[in-house]
Structures are given as C-alpha cells and as structure tokens.
Design a protein around this motif. Structure first.
Motif, PDB file in Angstrom:
ATOM      1  N   MET A  70      80.670  -6.561  47.120  1.00 26.35           N
ATOM      2  CA  MET A  70      81.726  -7.684  47.031  1.00 26.35           C
ATOM      3  C   MET A  70      81.193  -8.997  46.879  1.00 26.35           C
ATOM      4  N   THR A  71      79.958  -9.170  47.642  1.00 25.06           N
ATOM      5  CA  THR A  71      79.252 -10.475  47.422  1.00 25.06           C
ATOM      6  C   THR A  71      78.365 -10.235  46.160  1.00 25.06           C
ATOM      7  N   LYS A  72      77.997  -9.241  45.798  1.00 21.16           N
ATOM      8  CA  LYS A  72      77.294  -9.171  44.280  1.00 21.16           C
ATOM      9  C   LYS A  72      78.346  -9.350  42.928  1.00 21.16           C
ATOM     10  N   LEU A  73      79.484  -9.001  43.299  1.00 23.53           N
ATOM     11  CA  LEU A  73      80.458  -9.100  42.211  1.00 23.53           C
ATOM     12  C   LEU A  73      81.170 -10.588  42.265  1.00 23.53           C
ATOM     13  N   TYR A  74      81.187 -10.913  43.270  1.00 28.82           N
ATOM     14  CA  TYR A  74      81.696 -12.713  43.260  1.00 28.82           C
ATOM     15  C   TYR A  74      80.817 -13.427  44.163  1.00 28.82           C
ATOM     16  N   PRO A  75      79.833 -14.124  43.622  1.00 24.67           N
ATOM     17  CA  PRO A  75      78.967 -14.835  44.209  1.00 24.67           C
ATOM     18  C   PRO A  75      79.651 -16.189  44.849  1.00 24.67           C
ATOM     19  N   GLY A  76      79.019 -16.771  45.852  1.00 23.75           N
ATOM     20  CA  GLY A  76      79.778 -17.857  46.459  1.00 23.75           C
ATOM     21  C   GLY A  76      80.621 -17.728  47.423  1.00 23.75           C
ATOM     22  N   LYS A  77      81.387 -18.583  47.756  1.00 26.01           N
ATOM     23  CA  LYS A  77      82.303 -18.607  49.053  1.00 26.01           C
ATOM     24  C   LYS A  77      83.475 -17.460  48.701  1.00 26.01           C
ATOM     25  N   THR A  78      83.857 -17.369  47.459  1.00 30.57           N
ATOM     26  CA  THR A  78      84.922 -16.058  47.304  1.00 30.57           C
ATOM     27  C   THR A  78      84.189 -14.997  47.715  1.00 30.57           C
TER      28      THR A  78
ATOM     29  N   GLY B  70      83.987 -10.278  50.880  1.00 29.43           N
ATOM     30  CA  GLY B  70      82.729  -9.165  51.601  1.00 29.43           C
ATOM     31  C   GLY B  70      83.182  -9.054  53.132  1.00 29.43           C
ATOM     32  N   ILE B  71      83.309 -10.201  53.939  1.00 27.06           N
ATOM     33  CA  ILE B  71      83.706 -10.103  55.243  1.00 27.06           C
ATOM     34  C   ILE B  71      85.011  -9.388  55.382  1.00 27.06           C
ATOM     35  N   ILE B  72      86.134  -9.622  54.722  1.00 30.15           N
ATOM     36  CA  ILE B  72      87.208  -8.922  54.740  1.00 30.15           C
ATOM     37  C   ILE B  72      87.368  -7.529  54.347  1.00 30.15           C
ATOM     38  N   THR B  73      86.485  -7.216  53.502  1.00 37.05           N
ATOM     39  CA  THR B  73      86.255  -5.764  52.849  1.00 37.05           C
ATOM     40  C   THR B  73      85.701  -5.100  54.118  1.00 37.05           C
ATOM     41  N   THR B  74      84.597  -5.510  54.565  1.00 32.64           N
ATOM     42  CA  THR B  74      83.912  -4.804  55.483  1.00 32.64           C
ATOM     43  C   THR B  74      84.954  -4.549  56.892  1.00 32.64           C
TER      44      THR B  74
ATOM     45  N   GLY C   5      90.756  12.819  59.207  1.00 28.33           N
ATOM     46  CA  GLY C   5      90.191  12.941  60.602  1.00 28.33           C
ATOM     47  C   GLY C   5      88.598  12.374  60.381  1.00 28.33           C
ATOM     48  N   ILE C   6      88.018  13.502  59.742  1.00 28.51           N
ATOM     49  CA  ILE C   6      86.717  13.250  59.477  1.00 28.51           C
ATOM     50  C   ILE C   6      86.349  11.933  58.523  1.00 28.51           C
ATOM     51  N   GLY C   7      87.320  11.816  57.627  1.00 30.24           N
ATOM     52  CA  GLY C   7      87.092  10.623  56.553  1.00 30.24           C
ATOM     53  C   GLY C   7      86.852   9.248  57.136  1.00 30.24           C
ATOM     54  N   GLU C   8      87.594   9.261  58.143  1.00 31.60           N
ATOM     55  CA  GLU C   8      87.449   7.618  58.660  1.00 31.60           C
ATOM     56  C   GLU C   8      85.873   7.237  59.234  1.00 31.60           C
ATOM     57  N   PHE C   9      85.208   8.400  59.650  1.00 33.98           N
ATOM     58  CA  PHE C   9      83.771   8.230  59.917  1.00 33.98           C
ATOM     59  C   PHE C   9      82.784   7.862  58.697  1.00 33.98           C
ATOM     60  N   THR C  10      83.321   8.243  57.818  1.00 38.16           N
ATOM     61  CA  THR C  10      82.595   7.867  56.185  1.00 38.16           C
ATOM     62  C   THR C  10      82.733   6.534  56.157  1.00 38.16           C
ATOM     63  N   ASP C  11      83.808   5.817  56.611  1.00 42.67           N
ATOM     64  CA  ASP C  11      84.028   4.354  56.421  1.00 42.67           C
ATOM     65  C   ASP C  11      82.951   3.518  57.314  1.00 42.67           C
ATOM     66  N   ILE C  12      82.370   3.970  58.325  1.00 44.04           N
ATOM     67  CA  ILE C  12      81.271   3.413  59.014  1.00 44.04           C
ATOM     68  C   ILE C  12      80.217   3.223  57.895  1.00 44.04           C
ATOM     69  N   GLY C  13      79.805   4.059  57.244  1.00 44.55           N
ATOM     70  CA  GLY C  13      78.806   3.643  56.338  1.00 44.55           C
ATOM     71  C   GLY C  13      79.089   3.008  55.075  1.00 44.55           C
ATOM     72  N   TRP C  14      80.228   3.115  54.621  1.00 46.59           N
ATOM     73  CA  TRP C  14      80.938   2.634  53.396  1.00 46.59           C
ATOM     74  C   TRP C  14      81.212   1.012  53.665  1.00 46.59           C
ATOM     75  N   ALA C  15      81.502   0.574  54.881  1.00 46.20           N
ATOM     76  CA  ALA C  15      82.131  -0.696  55.013  1.00 46.20           C
ATOM     77  C   ALA C  15      80.927  -1.625  54.611  1.00 46.20           C
ATOM     78  N   PRO C  16      79.865  -1.607  55.259  1.00 48.60           N
ATOM     79  CA  PRO C  16      78.805  -2.461  54.981  1.00 48.60           C
ATOM     80  C   PRO C  16      78.548  -2.641  53.494  1.00 48.60           C
ATOM     81  N   VAL C  17      78.346  -1.502  52.934  1.00 46.79           N
ATOM     82  CA  VAL C  17      78.097  -1.398  51.320  1.00 46.79           C
ATOM     83  C   VAL C  17      79.181  -1.997  50.576  1.00 46.79           C
ATOM     84  N   ALA C  18      80.284  -1.963  50.959  1.00 46.73           N
ATOM     85  CA  ALA C  18      81.338  -2.354  50.354  1.00 46.73           C
ATOM     86  C   ALA C  18      81.300  -3.740  50.445  1.00 46.73           C
ATOM     87  N   GLY C  19      81.106  -4.462  51.649  1.00 45.65           N
ATOM     88  CA  GLY C  19      81.150  -5.610  51.649  1.00 45.65           C
ATOM     89  C   GLY C  19      79.794  -6.442  50.844  1.00 45.65           C
ATOM     90  N   TYR C  20      78.667  -5.925  50.894  1.00 48.27           N
ATOM     91  CA  TYR C  20      77.636  -6.174  50.169  1.00 48.27           C
ATOM     92  C   TYR C  20      78.019  -6.218  48.401  1.00 48.27           C
TER      93      TYR C  20
END
Length: 98
Positions: free
Chosen positions: A44-52, A57-61, A27-42
C-alpha cells in the motif's frame, strides 16, 4: 510498475483478492493473514506514496490482522479516495527554488 491510475486500480483489485483468499480455507486461512498483513501494508505504501500511503498501509495491516475484516477492499477504497474523492493527478509536480 505502479505508475498510472489504471495500473494502480488493477494491482489494487488483485491485492484485495489475495487478502480475501484466506476465506477459501476456513479456520486455517486466518493464520495466512499474519504473513500477508505486513506485505499488504508495505504494498500500500508503494502504491500510494506520502501520507495517504502510510495511513492506508497502517489501516490495511490492521484490517488484515483482525479476523473477519478481510472482506473490506482497502486497496480499492484507497484508489477511490485518491482519484475520485481527492482527485489526485497522475503526475507529481516538483517545485525547485533557484
């Protein structure tokens, strides 16, 4: 930091576990995803540069924002796509026209 295939896999697994950690507090954990989602997307773009990285990153967010989808290990799936399916090499080749 994210240089080799192995380090990308290790960090990817850690990031997937962080994303799944929201299930620890129902229940509460889903609210933490609001903060984690953009961080995870970012990350992902640092781990795999380029189109991939941008696509993943978009899919992860989105995956982190939609309740119930945190169980999908998108970082690990992207590593498998990059190094097993697509067979990307660790080294980048830069062509310079002279």
């Amino acid at each position: 930091m994210f240089e080799s295939k192995r380090s990308k896999l290790i960090y990817g697994i850690i990031f997937d576990l962080v994303g799944m950690a929201s299930y620890i507090i129902p229940g509460i954990g889903e609210f933490t995803d609001i903060g984690w989602a953009p961080v995870a997307g970012y990350l992902m773009t640092k781990l795999y540069p380029g189109k991939t990285g941008v696509t993943a990153g978009i899919i992860t967010t989105i995956e982190e924002l939609v309740p119930g989808l945190d169980i999908i290990p998108t970082f690990t799936i992207t590593w498998i796509y990059s190094y097993v399916i697509k067979k990307e090499d660790d080294k980048q080749v830069i062509d310079i026209d002279s």
